[in-house]
Design an enzyme around this catalytic site. Structure first.
Site, PDB file in Angstrom:
ATOM      1  N   CYS A 155     -31.946 -75.118  86.908  1.00  0.00           N
ATOM      2  CA  CYS A 155     -30.998 -76.022  87.584  1.00  0.00           C
ATOM      3  C   CYS A 155     -30.597 -75.519  88.970  1.00  0.00           C
ATOM      4  CB  CYS A 155     -29.766 -76.224  86.720  1.00  0.00           C
ATOM      5  SG  CYS A 155     -29.097 -74.700  86.036  1.00  0.00           S
ATOM      6  N   HIS A 248     -24.082 -77.378  91.127  1.00  0.00           N
ATOM      7  CA  HIS A 248     -24.553 -76.146  91.752  1.00  0.00           C
ATOM      8  C   HIS A 248     -24.719 -76.398  93.256  1.00  0.00           C
ATOM      9  CE1 HIS A 248     -24.990 -74.429  87.899  1.00  0.00           C
ATOM     10  NE2 HIS A 248     -26.304 -74.374  87.769  1.00  0.00           N
TER      11      HIS A 248
HETATM   12  P1  NAP Z   1     -26.016 -74.373  74.853  1.00  0.00           P
HETATM   13  O1  NAP Z   1     -24.831 -75.199  75.210  1.00  0.00           O
HETATM   14  O2  NAP Z   1     -25.800 -72.953  74.478  1.00  0.00           O
HETATM   15  O3  NAP Z   1     -26.840 -75.127  73.676  1.00  0.00           O
HETATM   16  C1  NAP Z   1     -27.911 -74.505  73.015  1.00  0.00           C
HETATM   17  C2  NAP Z   1     -28.501 -75.432  71.955  1.00  0.00           C
HETATM   18  O4  NAP Z   1     -29.564 -74.708  71.277  1.00  0.00           O
HETATM   19  C3  NAP Z   1     -27.515 -75.845  70.865  1.00  0.00           C
HETATM   20  O5  NAP Z   1     -27.836 -77.143  70.425  1.00  0.00           O
HETATM   21  C4  NAP Z   1     -27.785 -74.844  69.750  1.00  0.00           C
HETATM   22  O6  NAP Z   1     -27.487 -75.351  68.448  1.00  0.00           O
HETATM   23  C5  NAP Z   1     -29.286 -74.664  69.879  1.00  0.00           C
HETATM   24  N1  NAP Z   1     -29.706 -73.358  69.361  1.00  0.00           N
HETATM   25  C6  NAP Z   1     -29.238 -72.141  69.693  1.00  0.00           C
HETATM   26  N2  NAP Z   1     -29.872 -71.186  68.980  1.00  0.00           N
HETATM   27  C7  NAP Z   1     -30.764 -71.820  68.175  1.00  0.00           C
HETATM   28  C8  NAP Z   1     -31.702 -71.381  67.195  1.00  0.00           C
HETATM   29  N3  NAP Z   1     -31.879 -70.094  66.924  1.00  0.00           N
HETATM   30  N4  NAP Z   1     -32.441 -72.324  66.561  1.00  0.00           N
HETATM   31  C9  NAP Z   1     -32.282 -73.627  66.838  1.00  0.00           C
HETATM   32  N5  NAP Z   1     -31.382 -74.109  67.749  1.00  0.00           N
HETATM   33  C10 NAP Z   1     -30.661 -73.208  68.420  1.00  0.00           C
HETATM   34  O7  NAP Z   1     -27.048 -74.316  76.076  1.00  0.00           O
HETATM   35  P2  NAP Z   1     -27.310 -75.425  77.227  1.00  0.00           P
HETATM   36  O8  NAP Z   1     -26.538 -75.080  78.455  1.00  0.00           O
HETATM   37  O9  NAP Z   1     -27.216 -76.781  76.643  1.00  0.00           O
HETATM   38  O10 NAP Z   1     -28.833 -75.103  77.608  1.00  0.00           O
HETATM   39  C11 NAP Z   1     -29.904 -75.527  76.782  1.00  0.00           C
HETATM   40  C12 NAP Z   1     -31.217 -75.123  77.427  1.00  0.00           C
HETATM   41  O11 NAP Z   1     -31.330 -75.762  78.712  1.00  0.00           O
HETATM   42  C13 NAP Z   1     -31.307 -73.608  77.690  1.00  0.00           C
HETATM   43  O12 NAP Z   1     -32.627 -73.189  77.481  1.00  0.00           O
HETATM   44  C14 NAP Z   1     -30.904 -73.493  79.161  1.00  0.00           C
HETATM   45  O13 NAP Z   1     -31.457 -72.362  79.765  1.00  0.00           O
HETATM   46  C15 NAP Z   1     -31.472 -74.773  79.741  1.00  0.00           C
HETATM   47  N6  NAP Z   1     -30.776 -75.304  80.933  1.00  0.00           N
HETATM   48  C16 NAP Z   1     -29.420 -75.414  80.971  1.00  0.00           C
HETATM   49  C17 NAP Z   1     -28.821 -75.972  82.098  1.00  0.00           C
HETATM   50  C18 NAP Z   1     -27.313 -76.132  82.212  1.00  0.00           C
HETATM   51  O14 NAP Z   1     -26.843 -76.559  83.284  1.00  0.00           O
HETATM   52  N7  NAP Z   1     -26.525 -75.831  81.189  1.00  0.00           N
HETATM   53  C19 NAP Z   1     -29.604 -76.409  83.149  1.00  0.00           C
HETATM   54  C20 NAP Z   1     -31.006 -76.304  83.074  1.00  0.00           C
HETATM   55  C21 NAP Z   1     -31.565 -75.765  81.956  1.00  0.00           C
HETATM   56  P3  NAP Z   1     -26.089 -75.044  67.695  1.00  0.00           P
HETATM   57  O15 NAP Z   1     -25.057 -75.889  68.380  1.00  0.00           O
HETATM   58  O16 NAP Z   1     -26.356 -75.465  66.304  1.00  0.00           O
HETATM   59  O17 NAP Z   1     -25.845 -73.572  67.866  1.00  0.00           O
END
Ligand code: NAP
Length: 355
Positions: A155, A248
């Protein structure tokens, strides 16, 4: 024709929730499956996100009652949808995305697990849609029939990639960028409030490396079996976490092989359009880069939602005393930088007949 049923892996997280919100009422796609970790599996979606639903809009009715699957349960996904968005935490993405693709589902991922797999396209649909041409080679080398993986970049680079791409005819040589990244970029619960309120943290693990490396693959070209990065550009990045919820911002200095005039820069940004605009994809903003003359803009709170969060707002173009020009870019990290960019990618896949 009915809508295409899609699944969301990591549906309970920050990006997963944005996907749920953006897909509500989408003209082509409909959420038919949601999955997350063991801790959420088996609950209704509403129960799984209770106390951590981040949107000001309510959970869409058709998703509230969906039972959250365990991400390991691929057969259920196969029966419920024809494409999955992955918003999984990085390690889980590394384990499961290939399994879903091998089972026959196209995967559009936000995670970093496959960003540097040579035959996996890393797409900003306005910049490198031709990288989708590597998909047949990806499927062939792995023996996959209908499944494949396409990823989105980090991002933090979204606020300057399109503005730089629009200027590539002048030959980009060097880029120095300092980012000010919102807390939602760290997911939920993310950075502890005691660490970030009234504070700036000048380090985000892995972010500077991603910011320096990912643009080169996006600016690269498809060869027979992989994507060759454009190593002619040198980028130096400083990445900072700041106390902003969404959006950002980046301050960029850039040097060209052939320095354009200020008028040429502004005209290139104003006129910039890509394949998503030509195809009038549902999530494509009419003008992907919007320049503001206001000397105190862009600002995170005021400009992050431009074009429903899909526009990159640019301002403060001025001469740089070290390189050629400097400017400020802003993009919404969970929309253009994540869920919205992923939905736009899926729209492009559909328009190209790949799903
Ligand atoms: P987040 O809020 O921490 O959400 C993570 C998700 O993954 C939750 O649904 C969680 O499920 C699931 N998860 C975690 N551990 C797991 C496991 N061992 N097995 C199966 N599911 C699992 O993170 P996020 O910010 O949404 O980011 C998600 C992805 O997008 C990441 O790879 C991040 O690097 C990428 N990303 C994020 C952004 C941003 O702005 N936030 C931007 C670009 C890319 P539970 O709720 O059940 O724990």
């Amino acid at each position: 024709m009915g809508k295409i049923k899609v699944g969301i892996l990591g549906a309970t997280g920050m990006v997963g929730q944005r996907l749920i919100q953006l897909l509500d009422g989408h003209p082509w796609f409909e959420v038919g499956y949601v999955a997350a970790s063991e801790q959420s599996a088996g609950k209704s979606y509403a129960a799984a996100v209770e106390g951590r639903w981040h949107s000001a809009t309510a959970i869409p009715d058709r998703v509230r009652g969906l039972v959250v699957g365990d991400v390991a349960g691929i057969a259920k996904a196969m029966a419920s949808c024809s494409l999955v968005f992955s918003a999984l935490e990085t390690d889980a993405a590394g384990v499961y995305e290939e399994k879903y693709a091998a089972a026959g589902l196209p995967v559009v991922s936000n995670a970093s697990a496959h960003r540097h797999t040579p035959d996996v396209p890393m797409l900003i649909p306005e910049i490198n849609p031709e990288h989708l041409g590597i998909i047949p080679a990806q499927q062939k080398s792995r023996g996959w029939k209908n499944g494949f993986i396409v990823v989105k970049p980090n991002c933090s680079i979204q606020s300057y990639m399109a503005p730089l791409h629009a200027l590539r005819e002048f030959g980009i040589k060097h880029v120095i960028v300092s980012t000010m990244q919102a807390v939602s970029g760290a997911g939920h619960p993310g950075v502890a409030s005691l660490d970030i309120v009234d504070n700036i943290i000048p380090f985000i693990k892995g972010e500077e490396e991603k910011s320096e490396r990912e643009p080169l693959k996006i600016f690269g070209r498809v060869s027979g079996s992989g994507i060759i990065s454009d190593d002619s550009i040198r980028i130096s990045a400083h990445c900072n976490r700041v106390p902003v919820i969404d959006g950002h911002m980046a301050c960029i200095s850039v040097e060209f092989k052939k320095k354009p005039s200020r008028e040429q820069v502004l005209a290139a940004w104003k006129g910039f359009k890509g394949v998503p605009q030509e195809l009038k994809l549902p999530s494509a903003p009419a003008q992907p880069i919007v320049y503001t003359d206001d000397p105190v803009r862009p600002q995170s709170r005021l400009d992050r939602d431009n074009g429903n969060g899909m526009v990159v707002t640019v301002g403060r173009l001025r001469e740089c005393k070290v390189l050629d020009y400097r400017f400020v870019g802003l993009s919404h990290n969970t929309i253009r930088g994540a869920a919205g960019g992923a939905v736009l990618t899926a729209e492009l896949l559909k328009a190209k007949g790949l799903v």
